[in-house]
Design a protein around this motif. Structure first.
Motif, PDB file in Angstrom:
ATOM      1  N   ASP A 133      47.050  94.129  96.592  1.00 58.22           N
ATOM      2  CA  ASP A 133      45.881  93.483  97.225  1.00 58.22           C
ATOM      3  C   ASP A 133      46.595  92.989  98.789  1.00 58.22           C
ATOM      4  OD1 ASP A 133      44.421  93.211  95.116  1.00 58.22           O
ATOM      5  OD2 ASP A 133      45.158  90.953  94.560  1.00 58.22           O
ATOM      6  N   LEU A 134      47.887  92.885  98.996  1.00 56.78           N
ATOM      7  CA  LEU A 134      48.478  92.667 100.255  1.00 56.78           C
ATOM      8  C   LEU A 134      48.923  93.635 100.887  1.00 56.78           C
ATOM      9  CD1 LEU A 134      50.604  89.370  99.385  1.00 56.78           C
ATOM     10  CD2 LEU A 134      48.304  89.526 100.548  1.00 56.78           C
ATOM     11  N   GLY A 135      49.063  94.823 100.209  1.00 56.77           N
ATOM     12  CA  GLY A 135      49.647  95.942 100.682  1.00 56.77           C
ATOM     13  C   GLY A 135      50.885  95.836 101.219  1.00 56.77           C
ATOM     14  N   ALA A 136      51.793  95.280 100.531  1.00 53.96           N
ATOM     15  CA  ALA A 136      53.113  94.969 100.679  1.00 53.96           C
ATOM     16  C   ALA A 136      53.918  95.200  99.523  1.00 53.96           C
ATOM     17  CB  ALA A 136      53.299  93.526 101.317  1.00 53.96           C
ATOM     18  N   ASP A 137      55.435  95.504  99.589  1.00 55.45           N
ATOM     19  CA  ASP A 137      56.143  95.582  98.662  1.00 55.45           C
ATOM     20  C   ASP A 137      56.531  94.121  98.110  1.00 55.45           C
ATOM     21  OD1 ASP A 137      56.521  98.282  98.860  1.00 55.45           O
ATOM     22  OD2 ASP A 137      58.413  98.134  99.983  1.00 55.45           O
ATOM     23  N   VAL A 138      56.635  94.115  96.790  1.00 53.31           N
ATOM     24  CA  VAL A 138      56.891  92.579  96.384  1.00 53.31           C
ATOM     25  C   VAL A 138      58.367  92.804  95.797  1.00 53.31           C
ATOM     26  CG1 VAL A 138      56.469  91.125  94.431  1.00 53.31           C
ATOM     27  CG2 VAL A 138      54.593  91.860  95.782  1.00 53.31           C
ATOM     28  N   ARG A 139      59.174  91.738  95.908  1.00 51.82           N
ATOM     29  CA  ARG A 139      60.439  91.614  95.520  1.00 51.82           C
ATOM     30  C   ARG A 139      60.522  90.467  94.460  1.00 51.82           C
ATOM     31  NH1 ARG A 139      63.090  93.943 100.163  1.00 51.82           N
ATOM     32  NH2 ARG A 139      62.185  95.851 100.011  1.00 51.82           N
ATOM     33  N   LEU A 140      60.601  90.772  93.317  1.00 49.42           N
ATOM     34  CA  LEU A 140      60.469  89.507  92.263  1.00 49.42           C
ATOM     35  C   LEU A 140      61.687  88.905  91.805  1.00 49.42           C
ATOM     36  CD1 LEU A 140      58.005  88.687  90.769  1.00 49.42           C
ATOM     37  CD2 LEU A 140      58.350  90.267  89.042  1.00 49.42           C
ATOM     38  N   ARG A 141      62.084  87.779  92.256  1.00 50.02           N
ATOM     39  CA  ARG A 141      63.155  86.812  91.860  1.00 50.02           C
ATOM     40  C   ARG A 141      63.126  86.416  90.464  1.00 50.02           C
ATOM     41  NH1 ARG A 141      62.839  83.383  97.277  1.00 50.02           N
ATOM     42  NH2 ARG A 141      60.868  83.132  96.375  1.00 50.02           N
ATOM     43  N   MET A 142      64.121  86.938  89.516  1.00 51.71           N
ATOM     44  CA  MET A 142      64.242  86.631  88.297  1.00 51.71           C
ATOM     45  C   MET A 142      65.360  86.235  87.627  1.00 51.71           C
ATOM     46  SD  MET A 142      62.468  89.355  85.726  1.00 51.71           S
ATOM     47  CE  MET A 142      60.901  89.866  86.434  1.00 51.71           C
ATOM     48  N   GLY A 143      65.384  85.014  87.093  1.00 52.36           N
ATOM     49  CA  GLY A 143      66.494  84.477  86.363  1.00 52.36           C
ATOM     50  C   GLY A 143      66.480  84.666  84.944  1.00 52.36           C
ATOM     51  N   THR A 144      65.758  83.345  84.425  1.00 53.92           N
ATOM     52  CA  THR A 144      65.576  82.916  82.928  1.00 53.92           C
ATOM     53  C   THR A 144      65.034  84.118  82.554  1.00 53.92           C
ATOM     54  OG1 THR A 144      65.442  80.698  83.934  1.00 53.92           O
ATOM     55  CG2 THR A 144      64.879  81.372  81.423  1.00 53.92           C
ATOM     56  N   SER A 145      63.978  84.711  82.696  1.00 52.62           N
ATOM     57  CA  SER A 145      63.406  85.642  81.851  1.00 52.62           C
ATOM     58  C   SER A 145      64.107  86.935  81.930  1.00 52.62           C
ATOM     59  CB  SER A 145      61.734  85.872  82.447  1.00 52.62           C
ATOM     60  OG  SER A 145      61.783  86.576  83.657  1.00 52.62           O
ATOM     61  N   LEU A 146      64.928  87.311  82.776  1.00 51.47           N
ATOM     62  CA  LEU A 146      65.807  88.399  82.724  1.00 51.47           C
ATOM     63  C   LEU A 146      67.037  88.195  81.900  1.00 51.47           C
ATOM     64  CD1 LEU A 146      66.463  91.325  83.983  1.00 51.47           C
ATOM     65  CD2 LEU A 146      67.549  89.856  85.920  1.00 51.47           C
ATOM     66  N   TRP A 147      67.713  87.101  82.055  1.00 50.71           N
ATOM     67  CA  TRP A 147      69.180  86.978  81.436  1.00 50.71           C
ATOM     68  C   TRP A 147      68.778  86.273  80.017  1.00 50.71           C
ATOM     69  CZ3 TRP A 147      71.570  89.961  84.281  1.00 50.71           C
ATOM     70  CH2 TRP A 147      71.648  89.720  85.665  1.00 50.71           C
ATOM     71  N   LEU A 148      67.964  85.379  79.953  1.00 51.12           N
ATOM     72  CA  LEU A 148      67.727  84.557  78.944  1.00 51.12           C
ATOM     73  C   LEU A 148      66.454  84.636  78.047  1.00 51.12           C
ATOM     74  CD1 LEU A 148      69.020  81.163  80.345  1.00 51.12           C
ATOM     75  CD2 LEU A 148      70.347  82.780  78.809  1.00 51.12           C
ATOM     76  N   GLY A 149      65.953  86.041  78.383  1.00 48.09           N
ATOM     77  CA  GLY A 149      64.405  86.389  77.995  1.00 48.09           C
ATOM     78  C   GLY A 149      64.466  86.549  76.399  1.00 48.09           C
ATOM     79  N   ASP A 150      65.839  86.866  75.642  1.00 52.28           N
ATOM     80  CA  ASP A 150      65.560  86.964  74.254  1.00 52.28           C
ATOM     81  C   ASP A 150      66.693  86.412  73.598  1.00 52.28           C
ATOM     82  OD1 ASP A 150      65.601  87.674  71.602  1.00 52.28           O
ATOM     83  OD2 ASP A 150      65.425  89.939  71.840  1.00 52.28           O
ATOM     84  N   ARG A 151      66.448  85.026  73.346  1.00 54.15           N
ATOM     85  CA  ARG A 151      67.710  84.328  72.836  1.00 54.15           C
ATOM     86  C   ARG A 151      68.128  84.762  71.652  1.00 54.15           C
ATOM     87  NH1 ARG A 151      67.099  79.219  75.899  1.00 54.15           N
ATOM     88  NH2 ARG A 151      65.775  80.075  77.617  1.00 54.15           N
ATOM     89  N   SER A 152      67.422  85.454  70.927  1.00 59.94           N
ATOM     90  CA  SER A 152      68.227  86.068  69.524  1.00 59.94           C
ATOM     91  C   SER A 152      69.320  87.091  69.841  1.00 59.94           C
ATOM     92  CB  SER A 152      67.221  86.781  68.731  1.00 59.94           C
ATOM     93  OG  SER A 152      66.924  88.004  69.240  1.00 59.94           O
ATOM     94  N   LEU A 153      69.593  87.303  71.278  1.00 62.28           N
ATOM     95  CA  LEU A 153      70.768  88.197  71.549  1.00 62.28           C
ATOM     96  C   LEU A 153      71.910  87.579  71.756  1.00 62.28           C
ATOM     97  CD1 LEU A 153      68.633  90.927  73.431  1.00 62.28           C
ATOM     98  CD2 LEU A 153      69.265  90.836  70.967  1.00 62.28           C
ATOM     99  N   LEU A 154      71.839  86.333  72.120  1.00 65.25           N
ATOM    100  CA  LEU A 154      72.812  85.142  72.351  1.00 65.25           C
ATOM    101  C   LEU A 154      73.192  84.318  71.434  1.00 65.25           C
ATOM    102  CD1 LEU A 154      71.068  84.336  75.708  1.00 65.25           C
ATOM    103  CD2 LEU A 154      72.880  86.258  75.356  1.00 65.25           C
ATOM    104  N   ARG A 155      74.358  84.179  70.922  1.00 62.76           N
ATOM    105  CA  ARG A 155      74.726  83.136  70.138  1.00 62.76           C
ATOM    106  C   ARG A 155      75.907  82.299  70.655  1.00 62.76           C
ATOM    107  NH1 ARG A 155      76.719  85.171  64.048  1.00 62.76           N
ATOM    108  NH2 ARG A 155      76.504  82.967  63.120  1.00 62.76           N
ATOM    109  N   ALA A 156      75.615  80.975  70.686  1.00 63.04           N
ATOM    110  CA  ALA A 156      76.638  80.030  71.240  1.00 63.04           C
ATOM    111  C   ALA A 156      77.228  79.534  69.829  1.00 63.04           C
ATOM    112  CB  ALA A 156      75.906  79.045  72.047  1.00 63.04           C
ATOM    113  N   GLN A 157      78.857  79.458  69.895  1.00 65.61           N
ATOM    114  CA  GLN A 157      79.496  79.252  68.914  1.00 65.61           C
ATOM    115  C   GLN A 157      80.561  78.212  69.167  1.00 65.61           C
ATOM    116  OE1 GLN A 157      79.997  83.205  66.865  1.00 65.61           O
ATOM    117  NE2 GLN A 157      79.295  81.973  65.278  1.00 65.61           N
TER     118      GLN A 157
END
Ligand SMILES: *Cc1c(COP(=O)(O)O)cnc(C)c1O
Length: 350
Positions: A201-225
């Motif tokens: 729509d804007l005819g511009a490149d978008v830079r998507l800043r992403m933390g939680t959904s990138l690093w913590l998007g699948d909690r089943s891959l992380l195990r706190a012990q």
């Protein structure tokens, strides 16, 4: 023995790569604060493996934690202010400033170093940003900086596509008036598909800043012990802990790693000790009636009670007689909030 984070490395890395590759916008991994539980230096190295050119940090103080491991550019999300000391000359080329006030843009432009800047535009978030009405005034200043685009920080609630479209068009129009054809739009908290639509729509490149959904998007891959450090059998009436509370019945007190210094159970309610409080707690369902609160530690899959509020490095949990008792050195699963937990140890298991 530590409070540790165990990562299912291969699947976790593959998932992050899919997020990056699956988005036609450029994903900018964010690492800040406690580094989402992994630590900022660790995520900087992981980001470099993902093949991205730019990451984002929260504060200027965090730049030094990420540049050595990452090697590319770092956008600082907190807007530049006059009291920020300039990054080392060796880092200056790698740093992209976020500028959210016209005065700050003027000050940076006047340094003569042509710093790299992203202009943050005020959104309905109303946190930081140059007001739309002031954007035309930025035009003549842009020649004295390396202009890297406009940023919009959006609220989490609701759909803000229309807002980005309106603000984006106005911002890009201001840039065009200053002789800049187009510029990247930096967004947060929109899905990759919404980002793609907006880019079109804007005819511009978008830079998507992403933390939680990138690093913590699948909690089943992380195990706190946590690790069991000590076990003490107690009989009814025995006293224990800082508070010298008496055991109401027999059982075992397990001392486990993970305390307030790790950010464990900071949200645990204070124990209800007075009679009046006990009355209130009983009325509320009795969970804290005996001065106990549920802990985030699990034994044999079952959430345990704190024997008393967590200490700095460890916690005392209560295992009533007859329940499963782990051994010293055994590891227990812990339910943590990754953005507030400081692990002693992060292990990427292949
Ligand atoms: C922290 C932050 C992000 C990353 O947020 P997540 O919810 O972890 O993806 C993105 N943009 C800005 C401006 C931020 O401050």
């Amino acid at each position: 023995m530590p409070l540790s984070l165990n990562v299912d490395a291969e699947r976790w890395r593959a998932r992050a790569q899919t997020v990056i590759d699956g988005s036609s916008s450029t994903v900018v991994p964010v690492t800040k604060g406690n580094g989402y539980g992994f630590g900022n230096p660790t995520l900087a190295i992981e980001a470099s493996k993902l093949g991205v050119s730019t990451i984002a940090v929260g504060e200027y103080e965090e730049i030094g934690d990420v540049i050595p491991g990452f090697g590319g550019d770092a956008l600082v999300l907190s807007p530049w202010r006059p009291w920020i000391s300039t990054p080392d000359a060796s880092l200056a080329d790698h740093v992209i400033h976020t500028v959210s006030r016209l005065d700050d843009l003027r000050t940076l432009a006047a340094t003569g170093n042509r710093p790299r800047v992203v202009i943050e535009v005020l959104t309905s978030m109303r946190r930081h940003g140059i007001d739309l009405a002031e954007l035309p005034a930025t035009g003549e200043i842009l020649a004295d900086v390396q202009f890297e685009g406009f940023a919009f920080h959006l609220p989490l609630a609701g759909d803000h596509s229309a807002e980005v479209r309106t603000l984006g068009q106005r911002a890009l129009a201001a840039a065009r008036d200053a002789g800049i054809d187009t510029a990247p739009i930096w967004l947060s908290h929109v899905t990759p598909s919404v980002a793609d639509t907006l880019a079109g729509d804007l005819g511009a490149d978008v830079r998507l800043r992403m933390g939680t959904s990138l690093w913590l998007g699948d909690r089943s891959l992380l195990r706190a012990q946590s690790t069991v450090l000590d076990l003490h059998e107690v009989r009814r009436g025995d006293r224990y802990g800082y508070r010298q509370r008496r055991a109401g019945r027999g059982g075992v007190i397990a001392v486990v790693s993970g305390g307030t210094a790790h950010g464990v159970a900071l949200e645990a309610p204070a124990p209800a000790t007075s009679l009046r409080q006990r009355g209130i707690s009983l009325a509320k369902g009795g969970l804290e009636a005996f001065g106990r609160t549920l802990s985030p530690f699990r034994v044999a899959g079952k959430q345990c009670w704190f024997a008393e509020p967590p200490h700095m490095q460890c916690s005392m949990i209560w295992l009533p007689a007859g329940e499963a008792v782990p051994g010293v050195g055994d590891e227990l699963d812990v339910d943590v909030r990754f953005t507030t937990t400081y692990f002693d140890d992060v292990t990427f298991a292949e």
